[in-house]
Scaffold this active site. Sequence first.
Site: not given
Ligand code: G3P
Length: 216
Positions: A83
């Site tokens: 990633k």
């Molecule tokens: O897949 C990316 C994710 O982990 C981010 O999620 O909820 O932190 O925006 P969030």
Amino acid sequence: MKFFLDTANIEEIRNAAEYGLIDGVTTNPSLVSKEKRPFKDVLLEIARIVDGPISAEVVSTDAAGIVREAYELAGLHNNIVIKIPMIKEGMKALKQLSADGIRTNVTLIFSCNQALIAAKLGATYISPFVGRFDDISEVGMDLVADIARIFSNYQFPTQILVASCRNPLHIREAALSGAHIATMPFTVLEQLLKHPLTDIGLARFLKDWEKVPKTV
Ligand code: G3P
């Protein structure tokens, strides 16, 4: 439509794997930091549970460092996908890793042009963050639909991995847009199964079943 689990928590991954629905796992430095364990140990344990792509994020911000980390992580297991953040140095590294046949997931995508660049440089996956876009009053799913159209216009093989999914609506919209994958927290995966009318209907069936005479 593939479902990935967005977590570095082994218990959640084990639970989700029991459904047989998990096609892969995505992690990021924030998710890994919650586990209080060395990153490589976590990755290897995930690889023993899930037979599918596992995104492992680099933390270097220069191309040489990203490539070095990518090789280290990719060497751990065949299913590891690297990633890479959507930054200039990341794109230099992406070009090299694509040429070397290393699978990549370009993360923190917030525009069509970022997605287009990553696809042109051979990314295996791109991750638009829909929840974070919604957080700033942009429509995350509009971005996914636009990227899907662009990739289809030019037949890019890069797969759209919808990330930062926060609720079942995100998954439904991702599927409607033709995205290849949605990655979600365990709580969202569980929500997908539920419907109150299913529970009410089953309770009624079971209650009525009690009235059926039992044969001896
Ligand atoms: O897949 C990316 C994710 O982990 C981010 O999620 O909820 O932190 O925006 P969030």
